[in-house]
Design a protein around this motif. Structure first.
Motif, PDB file in Angstrom:
ATOM      1  N   UNK A  57       0.702   0.203   8.164  1.00 12.44           N
ATOM      2  CA  UNK A  57       0.745   0.352   9.620  1.00 12.44           C
ATOM      3  C   UNK A  57       0.699  -1.013  10.308  1.00 12.44           C
ATOM      4  N   UNK A  58      -0.151  -1.893   9.819  1.00 15.23           N
ATOM      5  CA  UNK A  58      -0.236  -3.232  10.406  1.00 15.23           C
ATOM      6  C   UNK A  58       1.080  -3.995  10.245  1.00 15.23           C
ATOM      7  N   UNK A  59       1.715  -3.872   9.075  1.00 14.66           N
ATOM      8  CA  UNK A  59       2.974  -4.574   8.841  1.00 14.66           C
ATOM      9  C   UNK A  59       4.079  -4.046   9.755  1.00 14.66           C
ATOM     10  N   UNK A  60       4.144  -2.724   9.929  1.00 17.11           N
ATOM     11  CA  UNK A  60       5.140  -2.136  10.827  1.00 17.11           C
ATOM     12  C   UNK A  60       4.858  -2.512  12.275  1.00 17.11           C
ATOM     13  N   UNK A  61       3.575  -2.502  12.663  1.00 13.39           N
ATOM     14  CA  UNK A  61       3.208  -2.880  14.034  1.00 13.39           C
ATOM     15  C   UNK A  61       3.590  -4.329  14.320  1.00 13.39           C
ATOM     16  N   UNK A  62       3.357  -5.218  13.337  1.00 11.60           N
ATOM     17  CA  UNK A  62       3.698  -6.629  13.526  1.00 11.60           C
ATOM     18  C   UNK A  62       5.202  -6.810  13.677  1.00 11.60           C
ATOM     19  N   UNK A  63       5.982  -6.078  12.890  1.00 12.60           N
ATOM     20  CA  UNK A  63       7.442  -6.179  12.995  1.00 12.60           C
ATOM     21  C   UNK A  63       7.924  -5.652  14.346  1.00 12.60           C
ATOM     22  N   UNK A 112       5.683   1.345  -4.659  1.00  7.70           N
ATOM     23  CA  UNK A 112       4.611   0.494  -4.145  1.00  7.70           C
ATOM     24  C   UNK A 112       3.402   1.339  -3.756  1.00  7.70           C
ATOM     25  N   UNK A 113       2.238   0.965  -4.289  1.00  3.60           N
ATOM     26  CA  UNK A 113       0.987   1.525  -3.812  1.00  3.60           C
ATOM     27  C   UNK A 113       0.465   0.637  -2.700  1.00  3.60           C
ATOM     28  N   UNK A 114       0.310   1.171  -1.501  1.00  2.00           N
ATOM     29  CA  UNK A 114      -0.058   0.353  -0.343  1.00  2.00           C
ATOM     30  C   UNK A 114      -0.986   1.139   0.575  1.00  2.00           C
ATOM     31  N   UNK A 115      -2.078   0.497   0.952  1.00  2.00           N
ATOM     32  CA  UNK A 115      -3.000   1.129   1.903  1.00  2.00           C
ATOM     33  C   UNK A 115      -2.257   1.491   3.175  1.00  2.00           C
ATOM     34  N   UNK A 116      -2.522   2.672   3.684  1.00  2.00           N
ATOM     35  CA  UNK A 116      -1.827   3.111   4.889  1.00  2.00           C
ATOM     36  C   UNK A 116      -2.089   2.158   6.051  1.00  2.00           C
ATOM     37  N   UNK A 117      -3.305   1.630   6.141  1.00  2.00           N
ATOM     38  CA  UNK A 117      -3.611   0.691   7.220  1.00  2.00           C
ATOM     39  C   UNK A 117      -2.805  -0.598   7.067  1.00  2.00           C
ATOM     40  N   UNK A 118      -2.611  -1.061   5.838  1.00  2.00           N
ATOM     41  CA  UNK A 118      -1.813  -2.268   5.604  1.00  2.00           C
ATOM     42  C   UNK A 118      -0.358  -2.016   6.003  1.00  2.00           C
ATOM     43  N   UNK A 158      -3.977   0.311  16.724  1.00  2.00           N
ATOM     44  CA  UNK A 158      -3.508   0.070  15.357  1.00  2.00           C
ATOM     45  C   UNK A 158      -4.510  -0.810  14.605  1.00  2.00           C
ATOM     46  N   UNK A 159      -4.697  -0.580  13.283  1.00  2.00           N
ATOM     47  CA  UNK A 159      -4.027   0.429  12.453  1.00  2.00           C
ATOM     48  C   UNK A 159      -4.783   1.756  12.458  1.00  2.00           C
ATOM     49  N   UNK A 160      -4.038   2.831  12.290  1.00  2.00           N
ATOM     50  CA  UNK A 160      -4.618   4.174  12.234  1.00  2.00           C
ATOM     51  C   UNK A 160      -4.704   4.607  10.771  1.00  2.00           C
ATOM     52  N   UNK A 161      -5.879   4.979  10.332  1.00  2.00           N
ATOM     53  CA  UNK A 161      -6.051   5.461   8.964  1.00  2.00           C
ATOM     54  C   UNK A 161      -6.047   6.977   8.965  1.00  2.00           C
ATOM     55  N   UNK A 162      -5.580   7.565   7.889  1.00  2.00           N
ATOM     56  CA  UNK A 162      -5.603   9.020   7.730  1.00  2.00           C
ATOM     57  C   UNK A 162      -5.476   9.346   6.250  1.00  2.00           C
ATOM     58  N   UNK A 163      -5.774  10.590   5.907  1.00  2.00           N
ATOM     59  CA  UNK A 163      -5.646  11.019   4.517  1.00  2.00           C
ATOM     60  C   UNK A 163      -4.189  10.916   4.091  1.00  2.00           C
ATOM     61  N   UNK A 164      -3.940  10.211   2.991  1.00  2.00           N
ATOM     62  CA  UNK A 164      -2.566   9.917   2.579  1.00  2.00           C
ATOM     63  C   UNK A 164      -2.596   9.499   1.116  1.00  2.00           C
ATOM     64  N   UNK A 165      -1.558   9.860   0.360  1.00  2.00           N
ATOM     65  CA  UNK A 165      -1.487   9.445  -1.030  1.00  2.00           C
ATOM     66  C   UNK A 165      -1.220   7.958  -1.194  1.00  2.00           C
ATOM     67  N   UNK A 166      -0.626   7.317  -0.164  1.00  2.00           N
ATOM     68  CA  UNK A 166      -0.443   5.865  -0.089  1.00  2.00           C
ATOM     69  C   UNK A 166       0.465   5.308  -1.182  1.00  2.00           C
TER      70      UNK A 166
END
Length: 342
Positions: free
Chosen positions: A97-103, A89-95, A35-43
């Motif tokens: 992912x990191x927030x979900x991983x931390x939780x 909310x506009x949010x980077x997918x990596x951000x 983690x974090x995993x980045x991928x193509x996403x509208x975010x």
């Protein structure tokens, strides 16, 4: 034997893990990538997706989104609708992912670096590469290996049109709007999502397999805005249309893109993943796993209806360029569609 094995540690899988642990399940997440995993996403998250994050207890930083604006290819004609209450909310997918991983880590969810290759099941349990669980949640993405292995992937008929793909790049530039902008051309769409004080994401959805810059050239005003901005490498995904026969197969349940995907036209992928994860775990907690199929259908109904409708228009060469003029001419209809998404 554990209660729940979750295959895939992206946003959908981690959301399911968090909900499951909070409802008393013994959970393991199998995810081979760090983690974090980045991928193509509208975010972009719709307001209901932001609410889903709050329910998970996940703090997420990003750029508030107050609505959706449709523009024609030149940017000259437009229609805008604001979200009726709270912002998205506009949010980077990596951000995210990191927030979900931390939780998940805070709640003690173990994430093992393992790629599941073989799944078998009986009336009482599921086994995946030697790991035994009462249920398995497949959250392994758009081209879900679990969905394919169980024979649940349905090939779309060729008459439905050519496959569509998504391409995404980030630009270092101050956002010029507090909404998601969607530019429509005759051949493709461009989605501009504000992500931070000096960052926007620009995703292009298209059926033509051409380089990103050639696709961006369909939108001269947008291309000019981004001409001198620093930019990242391009990420791609597709084909976007992925059909699944069902969301429940015995003791295996599917969530996120693995549950089936229509298109990214309405930008609801992340929001649906988060809300469906909650519904899935609730059905398991109530001892009614088969009820998840109906719950998923109910949650995704607006997404599927609007997306199929827009895809049909996109497939008509004479109609596609008229989407923005029609939205401008019938603002109440456009506002109604945006409220439905919100």
């Amino acid at each position: 034997m554990i209660d729940l094995l979750i295959v895939g540690g992206g946003p959908a899988g981690l959301a399911a893990a968090i909900h499951a642990v909070r409802r008393g399940f013994d959970v393991v997440v199998a995810e081979p990538r760090p983690s974090p995993v980045d991928k193509a996403c509208g975010e972009g998250l719709m307001p209901s997706g932001v609410d889903a994050l709050h329910t998970l207890g996940v703090p997420a930083s990003g750029r508030p989104l107050h609505g959706i604006r449709y523009l024609d290819a030149t940017g000259g004609r437009h229609a805008e609708a604001r979200f009726p209450s709270s912002p998205g909310l506009g949010i980077r997918r990596t951000v995210l992912h990191e927030a979900l991983s931390a939780r998940a880590a805070e709640l003690g969810v173990p994430v093992i670096p393992h790629r599941v290759r073989r799944v078998t099941q009986s009336d009482t349990y599921v086994t995946a590469d030697g790991i035994t669980a009462r249920y398995l949640v497949a959250a392994d993405g758009l081209h879900s290996p679990t969905r394919r292995a169980l024979g649940l992937t349905v090939r779309p008929p060729t008459r439905r049109g050519t496959p569509r793909y998504g391409l995404r790049r980030h630009y270092t530039v101050e956002p010029w709007a507090d909404v998601v902008e969607v530019y429509w051309s005759a051949d493709c769409e461009a989605y501009v999502t504000p992500l931070g004080p000096r960052q926007v994401g620009v995703a292009i959805l298209t059926s033509r397999q051409l380089p990103y810059d050639e696709q961006l050239a369909h939108f001269p005003l947008l291309a000019e805005r981004l001409l001198t901005a620093d930019r990242t490498a391009v990420r791609g995904a597709g084909p976007l249309r992925q059909r699944a026969r069902s969301r429940v197969a015995g003791r295996v349940l599917f969530v996120g893109d693995a549950a089936g995907y229509v298109d990214a036209l309405t930008g609801e992928g992340l929001t649906l993943a988060l809300t469906a994860a909650d519904a899935l775990v609730r059905c398991l907690r109530e001892g009614r796993p088969q009820a998840y199929e109906q719950a998923w259908s109910r949650l995704s109904r607006s997404y599927r209806l609007l997306t199929h409708s827009l895809l049909w228009v996109r497939s008509q060469p004479r109609l596609a360029p008229l989407v923005t003029p029609a939205a401008a001419r019938f603002p109440r209809l456009f506002r109604g569609a945006v409220r439905l998404l919100a």
